[in-house]
Design a protein around this motif. Structure first.
Motif, PDB file in Angstrom:
ATOM      1  N   LEU A   8       0.848  -1.184   0.000  1.00  0.00           N
ATOM      2  CA  LEU A   8       0.000   0.000   0.000  1.00  0.00           C
ATOM      3  C   LEU A   8       0.883   1.234   0.000  1.00  0.00           C
ATOM      4  CD1 LEU A   8      -2.744   1.528   0.427  1.00  0.00           C
ATOM      5  CD2 LEU A   8      -2.387   1.166   2.897  1.00  0.00           C
ATOM      6  N   PHE A   9       0.677   2.115  -0.980  1.00  0.00           N
ATOM      7  CA  PHE A   9       1.361   3.407  -1.038  1.00  0.00           C
ATOM      8  C   PHE A   9       0.397   4.477  -0.561  1.00  0.00           C
ATOM      9  CE2 PHE A   9       3.487   0.949  -4.392  1.00  0.00           C
ATOM     10  CZ  PHE A   9       4.816   1.116  -4.013  1.00  0.00           C
ATOM     11  N   VAL A  10       0.867   5.336   0.349  1.00  0.00           N
ATOM     12  CA  VAL A  10       0.006   6.361   0.928  1.00  0.00           C
ATOM     13  C   VAL A  10       0.669   7.725   0.858  1.00  0.00           C
ATOM     14  CG1 VAL A  10      -1.266   7.083   2.985  1.00  0.00           C
ATOM     15  CG2 VAL A  10      -0.865   4.647   2.579  1.00  0.00           C
ATOM     16  N   THR A  82       4.660   5.134   3.198  1.00  0.00           N
ATOM     17  CA  THR A  82       4.106   6.465   3.337  1.00  0.00           C
ATOM     18  C   THR A  82       4.994   7.476   2.618  1.00  0.00           C
ATOM     19  OG1 THR A  82       5.240   6.796   5.451  1.00  0.00           O
ATOM     20  CG2 THR A  82       3.004   5.904   5.532  1.00  0.00           C
ATOM     21  N   MET A  83       4.346   8.506   2.123  1.00  0.00           N
ATOM     22  CA  MET A  83       5.031   9.568   1.384  1.00  0.00           C
ATOM     23  C   MET A  83       4.476  10.909   1.840  1.00  0.00           C
ATOM     24  SD  MET A  83       4.728   7.865  -2.352  1.00  0.00           S
ATOM     25  CE  MET A  83       5.425   6.273  -2.710  1.00  0.00           C
ATOM     26  N   TRP A 100       9.026   7.059   2.568  1.00  0.00           N
ATOM     27  CA  TRP A 100       9.810   7.575   1.445  1.00  0.00           C
ATOM     28  C   TRP A 100       9.629   9.085   1.399  1.00  0.00           C
ATOM     29  CZ3 TRP A 100       8.506   3.867  -3.237  1.00  0.00           C
ATOM     30  CH2 TRP A 100       9.038   2.593  -2.968  1.00  0.00           C
ATOM     31  N   GLU A 101      10.689   9.803   1.764  1.00  0.00           N
ATOM     32  CA  GLU A 101      10.653  11.267   1.688  1.00  0.00           C
ATOM     33  C   GLU A 101      10.937  11.668   0.250  1.00  0.00           C
ATOM     34  OE1 GLU A 101      12.760  13.488   4.628  1.00  0.00           O
ATOM     35  OE2 GLU A 101      12.398  11.959   6.152  1.00  0.00           O
ATOM     36  N   VAL A 116      11.421  13.195  -9.510  1.00  0.00           N
ATOM     37  CA  VAL A 116      10.628  12.500  -8.481  1.00  0.00           C
ATOM     38  C   VAL A 116      10.212  11.143  -9.030  1.00  0.00           C
ATOM     39  CG1 VAL A 116       8.526  12.571  -7.075  1.00  0.00           C
ATOM     40  CG2 VAL A 116       9.839  14.671  -7.464  1.00  0.00           C
ATOM     41  N   ARG A 117       9.697  11.130 -10.252  1.00  0.00           N
ATOM     42  CA  ARG A 117       9.295   9.878 -10.919  1.00  0.00           C
ATOM     43  C   ARG A 117      10.464   8.898 -10.969  1.00  0.00           C
ATOM     44  NH1 ARG A 117       9.184  10.672 -16.992  1.00  0.00           N
ATOM     45  NH2 ARG A 117      11.406  10.560 -16.528  1.00  0.00           N
ATOM     46  N   ASP A 118      11.627   9.383 -11.367  1.00  0.00           N
ATOM     47  CA  ASP A 118      12.783   8.506 -11.510  1.00  0.00           C
ATOM     48  C   ASP A 118      13.255   7.957 -10.161  1.00  0.00           C
ATOM     49  OD1 ASP A 118      12.584   9.059 -14.213  1.00  0.00           O
ATOM     50  OD2 ASP A 118      14.254  10.493 -14.223  1.00  0.00           O
ATOM     51  N   GLU A 119      13.174   8.779  -9.121  1.00  0.00           N
ATOM     52  CA  GLU A 119      13.530   8.312  -7.780  1.00  0.00           C
ATOM     53  C   GLU A 119      12.531   7.265  -7.292  1.00  0.00           C
ATOM     54  OE1 GLU A 119      15.456   7.696  -4.211  1.00  0.00           O
ATOM     55  OE2 GLU A 119      16.201   8.684  -6.012  1.00  0.00           O
ATOM     56  N   ILE A 120      11.264   7.469  -7.580  1.00  0.00           N
ATOM     57  CA  ILE A 120      10.247   6.484  -7.208  1.00  0.00           C
ATOM     58  C   ILE A 120      10.548   5.158  -7.890  1.00  0.00           C
ATOM     59  CG2 ILE A 120       7.814   5.854  -7.471  1.00  0.00           C
ATOM     60  CD1 ILE A 120       7.176   8.864  -6.963  1.00  0.00           C
ATOM     61  N   ARG A 121      10.891   5.187  -9.162  1.00  0.00           N
ATOM     62  CA  ARG A 121      11.201   3.948  -9.875  1.00  0.00           C
ATOM     63  C   ARG A 121      12.358   3.201  -9.200  1.00  0.00           C
ATOM     64  NH1 ARG A 121      10.956   2.140 -15.826  1.00  0.00           N
ATOM     65  NH2 ARG A 121      11.985   0.134 -15.641  1.00  0.00           N
ATOM     66  N   LEU A 122      13.421   3.911  -8.855  1.00  0.00           N
ATOM     67  CA  LEU A 122      14.561   3.281  -8.183  1.00  0.00           C
ATOM     68  C   LEU A 122      14.138   2.627  -6.866  1.00  0.00           C
ATOM     69  CD1 LEU A 122      17.342   5.967  -8.769  1.00  0.00           C
ATOM     70  CD2 LEU A 122      17.161   3.706  -9.852  1.00  0.00           C
ATOM     71  N   ARG A 123      13.321   3.320  -6.102  1.00  0.00           N
ATOM     72  CA  ARG A 123      12.875   2.775  -4.819  1.00  0.00           C
ATOM     73  C   ARG A 123      11.958   1.568  -5.001  1.00  0.00           C
ATOM     74  NH1 ARG A 123      12.422   7.684  -0.512  1.00  0.00           N
ATOM     75  NH2 ARG A 123      14.167   8.878  -1.301  1.00  0.00           N
TER      76      ARG A 123
END
Length: 137
Positions: A8-10, A82-83, A100-101, A116-123
């Motif tokens: 779950l991503f929040v 959580t974000m 994830w900050e 931001v998108r690219d960092e999300i992909r890495l995570r």
């Protein structure tokens, strides 16, 4: 952890970061992970700049709609990421929580949302490795 991991991503509005993360996880896991996303104060629609940023990498999140965060969604998840939802995120014992900050893409131009998108992909790729789920290349 269940046989098929449940993540779950929040975030607050469930219109940008959490939607991009859910899009990446669903795409990269090829359905091997049950993916949910929600917001503590969901917006009316997905951030159109987030939709465009994801479209650039071949993932369509345009049909998604922001969902309200419920205790049941947390309870049904193995991992809760959580974000920036702050104290609005319910804590359920026995769940794995990650925070994830990330910068909020709300109101930002595409050139600010891409990193931001690219960092999300890495995570998300790192998370898949931790879950032992092969990643789509």
């Amino acid at each position: 952890m269940s046989a098929k991991p449940r993540v779950l991503f929040v975030c607050v509005h469930n219109a940008g970061r959490s939607q991009m993360a859910a899009g990446f996880l669903a795409h990269l896991s090829r359905g091997a992970v049950e993916v949910r996303s929600a917001g503590s104060a969901p917006g009316d629609r997905i951030n159109p700049v987030a939709v465009e940023a994801m479209r650039e990498v071949g993932i369509d999140i345009s049909a998604n709609t922001p969902q309200v965060l419920t205790p049941e969604a947390v309870e049904a998840s193995d991992v809760v990421i959580t974000m920036g939802c702050g104290d609005a995120c319910p804590v359920v014992p026995g769940k794995r929580y990650l925070d994830w900050e990330l910068d909020d893409p709300a109101g930002q131009p595409l050139d600010k949302v891409r990193p931001v998108r690219d960092e999300i992909r890495l995570r998300v790729e790192r998370l898949l490795g931790e879950l032992g789920v092969p990643t789509r290349t």
